[in-house]
Design a protein around this motif. Structure first.
Motif, mmCIF file in Angstrom:
data_model
loop_
_atom_site.group_PDB
_atom_site.id
_atom_site.type_symbol
_atom_site.label_atom_id
_atom_site.label_comp_id
_atom_site.label_asym_id
_atom_site.label_seq_id
_atom_site.Cartn_x
_atom_site.Cartn_y
_atom_site.Cartn_z
ATOM 1 N N ASN A 159 4.298 4.935 0.590
ATOM 2 C CA ASN A 159 4.697 4.070 1.712
ATOM 3 C C ASN A 159 5.356 4.882 2.822
ATOM 4 O O ASN A 159 5.047 4.712 4.005
ATOM 5 N N ASP A 160 6.266 5.775 2.437
ATOM 6 C CA ASP A 160 6.956 6.603 3.425
ATOM 7 C C ASP A 160 5.984 7.514 4.165
ATOM 8 O O ASP A 160 6.084 7.700 5.384
ATOM 9 N N LEU A 161 5.022 8.080 3.421
ATOM 10 C CA LEU A 161 4.037 8.973 4.043
ATOM 11 C C LEU A 161 3.115 8.219 4.993
ATOM 12 O O LEU A 161 2.751 8.733 6.057
ATOM 13 N N LEU A 162 2.746 6.998 4.625
ATOM 14 C CA LEU A 162 1.912 6.182 5.512
ATOM 15 C C LEU A 162 2.650 5.864 6.807
ATOM 16 O O LEU A 162 2.087 5.957 7.909
ATOM 17 N N GLY A 200 -7.558 8.020 0.659
ATOM 18 C CA GLY A 200 -8.360 8.411 -0.501
ATOM 19 C C GLY A 200 -7.563 8.370 -1.787
ATOM 20 O O GLY A 200 -8.035 7.863 -2.820
ATOM 21 N N TYR A 201 -6.329 8.874 -1.732
ATOM 22 C CA TYR A 201 -5.457 8.864 -2.918
ATOM 23 C C TYR A 201 -5.127 7.434 -3.333
ATOM 24 O O TYR A 201 -5.095 7.109 -4.525
ATOM 25 N N ILE A 202 -4.883 6.577 -2.336
ATOM 26 C CA ILE A 202 -4.529 5.177 -2.608
ATOM 27 C C ILE A 202 -5.656 4.475 -3.337
ATOM 28 O O ILE A 202 -5.439 3.729 -4.307
ATOM 29 N N ILE A 224 1.392 -1.714 0.453
ATOM 30 C CA ILE A 224 0.622 -0.496 0.751
ATOM 31 C C ILE A 224 -0.541 -0.854 1.668
ATOM 32 O O ILE A 224 -0.836 -0.144 2.633
ATOM 33 N N ALA A 225 -1.246 -1.954 1.358
ATOM 34 C CA ALA A 225 -2.383 -2.384 2.177
ATOM 35 C C ALA A 225 -1.929 -2.669 3.610
ATOM 36 O O ALA A 225 -2.599 -2.269 4.578
#
Length: 591
Positions: free
Chosen positions: A21-24, A41-43, A54-55
């Motif tokens: 979440n933080d990286l997004l 891709g990782y998600i 996340i979505a």
């Protein structure tokens, strides 16, 4: 489905979930597309896309990266769509200038028995503002009342902004007055609404009221007020507001910077525009577009092309306004090949569909260069219906190159569209008169009179100590008229000694030579320049604003004036800037 989401959530270590979440969010802020794609891709591989938060962050990441179709793909892949998920996609479309999609998804959301909230409604009103559809906006307004959000400060502010941008300033003020709570954004939206409608005094009064109420105005407030000064060419007042910005530490804002660029550009001080641009530390797309427009209007065409390249290197993606500025610059300079190149890459490389304004600029560029048949071919092959501005561009070119037959054809096409501006009748009349067809010119003007309309009066104005002095051709109402006319007579003698001869063909009426000579001698811009000569110190440039296109003889005469007086004379007409110095004009006589 809920069981799947829960199992996916608990299968992922908590720290990984928070880290993703933080990286997004970080990728969205920095618009790091490559990093975001890797995260996506990782998600997918980790099953994290099943988790609503996340979505939602994934949708927002693509939105901030100006990839709305990828946001839609992430939305479609989200199995559990919450109200926040719908809010994210609706906001995405509104932020990425896809307003109809935003409103369409609002309808889909409501069809699924989800009620819009204080995050969805502002996005919907923003979409209505982009479309200039106050009728749809009123429906959203009713929806906000039914949903119980009419008193919400964010919803109310978005409604003020929407009505203002749609030109319904009275409705904007009604919402503003009825709001129980207002914030600085509300005030800024109301000030902007007045400024956009040309109600400059109201905008300035609201700004003063906000200051008197000790409201901590923000960069958007300052930006709107500076825009008022720019539109009214009140350079000195604009500089005073700039001083307030510096004291309030808002001078580094890209919004303020963009408005300052426009202020100095519209007041004919391009050096000030460059300085404001350079001193703005973080440059958004708006300030780049403002600087491109300024250079285009001042005939700094090579700087436009260089700025465009620098903007691309900075990582910003040009939009439809960017290309319109570049096309206008090419049109002003007669750079046909370069203009075609930018028109093509706009469509092919950046997938931006040209609007009628882009086509009008392309037609104008070809027509001014004498390529009238090519211009007509562009209009014939347009995928959208040509508008008055498109046919008007062809008509202007036909007038310049004295092709009255094609000019009449263009005018007929415009009249088929329905009621048109008075300027179109005047353009046709001028085309006939320039070719000596005075009877046809009279018929075109009679048609205008029969419709109960009048030709716009030519006016020129000049600012002196926060006071604007306005002049009309041949008038003698100014308090210093006697001195002005004496200065023109004196200057006229000096000009004739160095070779000036009046070109009376620009007096588009069938009158005798002496009357034509007297008529053209006292055009409004000449009166304004004479006022500047008797008022301003010798080292100060004379800046004149004119609401109509400067005529050919005045353009030639001002070149002689600059020689005889040794002064820099800057004239802004309704199309561009002309900087006269030492007998030359910055437009190179191509306007």
């Amino acid at each position: 489905m809920l069981d799947n989401v829960s199992s996916a959530f608990f299968a992922v270590p908590c720290h990984n979930y928070h880290l993703i979440n933080d990286l997004l969010l970080s990728s969205a802020r920095s618009k790091s597309t490559a990093k975001g794609l890797q995260l996506h891709g990782y998600i997918v591989k980790s099953g994290l896309f099943l988790i609503p938060l996340i979505a939602n962050n994934l949708i927002n990441f693509y939105s901030k990266s100006q990839l709305p179709l990828d946001s839609l793909r992430a939305f479609d892949e989200t199995q559990q769509k919450s109200a926040t998920t719908w809010s994210s996609i609706i906001s995405c479309f509104a932020q990425n200038e896809l307003p109809w999609k935003s409103l369409d998804f609002l309808r889909k959301m409501m069809a699924g028995n989800l009620r819009p909230d204080d995050r969805v409604l502002p996005s919907a009103t923003k979409s209505c503002a982009i479309l200039s559809r106050s009728d749809v906006g009123r429906s959203v307004h009713c929806l906000s009342m039914k949903s119980g959000y009419e008193s919400d400060v964010f919803v109310g502010t978005s409604l003020v902004d929407m009505y203002g941008k749609c030109g319904e300033v009275a409705d904007a003020r009604k919402v503003f007055d009825e709001m129980p709570h207002r914030n600085v954004v509300t005030w800024s939206a109301m000030i902007y609404g007045y400024a956009q409608m040309g109600e400059n005094e109201e905008a300035l009064l609201m700004f003063k009221e906000a200051l008197f109420d000790n409201l901590e105005v923000n960069d958007h407030s300052f930006s709107s007020v500076i825009s008022v000064c720019a539109n009214s060419t009140l350079l000195e007042l604009g500089r005073q507001v700039q001083g307030l910005c510096i004291k309030s530490s808002f001078d580094s804002s890209s919004f303020v910077g963009s408005s300052l660029v426009s202020l100095y550009s519209k007041c004919g001080v391009l050096e000030g525009a460059y300085q404001a641009f350079r001193e703005t530390p973080v440059k958004n797309l708006g300030i780049w577009n403002a600087m491109l427009k300024a250079c285009a209007q001042h005939s700094h065409v090579q700087q436009v092309i260089e700025l465009f390249k620098k903007m691309k290197r900075s990582g910003l993606k040009p939009n439809f306004i960017t290309f319109l500025n570049v096309l206008n610059a090419c049109s002003h300079a007669g750079l046909v090949d370069e203009g075609r190149y930018y028109f093509d890459i706009m469509k092919e490389e950046y997938r931006i569909e040209p609007t009628d304004k882009h086509y009008a600029s392309l037609v104008d560029m070809l027509a001014r260069a004498g390529k009238l048949q090519e211009a007509l071919q562009v209009i014939t092959n347009m995928p959208i219906d040509p508008t008055e501005s498109v046919w008007g561009a062809l008509l202007t070119g036909c007038t310049l190159h004295k092709n009255t037959e094609l000019a009449a054809f263009a005018a007929d096409k415009v009249f088929e569209l329905g009621p048109v501006s008075s300027g179109m009748h005047i353009s046709l009349s001028n085309a006939y008169a320039a070719d000596g067809r005075f009877e046809d010119a009279a018929k075109a003007r009679k048609l205008l009179r029969d419709r109960g309309e009048k030709k716009e009066t030519g006016l020129s104005w000049v600012e002196e100590r926060n006071r604007v002095h306005t002049f009309a051709a041949g008038e003698r109402r100014h308090e210093r008229s006697k001195e002005i006319y004496e200065k023109l007579a004196e200057l006229g003698e000096e000009m004739e000694k160095v070779g000036y001869v009046a070109d009376t063909s620009f007096v588009l009426r069938e009158v005798d030579g002496d009357e034509k000579n007297q008529t053209i001698r006292y055009h409004s811009e000449r009166l304004a320049i004479a006022f500047g000569l008797i008022t301003f110190p010798a080292d100060r440039p004379i800046r004149v604003i004119k609401n109509l296109r400067v005529c050919g003889d005045c353009h030639n005469a001002i070149k002689f004036m600059s020689v005889c007086t040794g002064r820099v004379i800057i004239v802004r007409d309704n199309n561009r800037f002309h900087r006269f110095e030492g007998g030359k004009c910055s437009c190179n006589d191509y306007w």
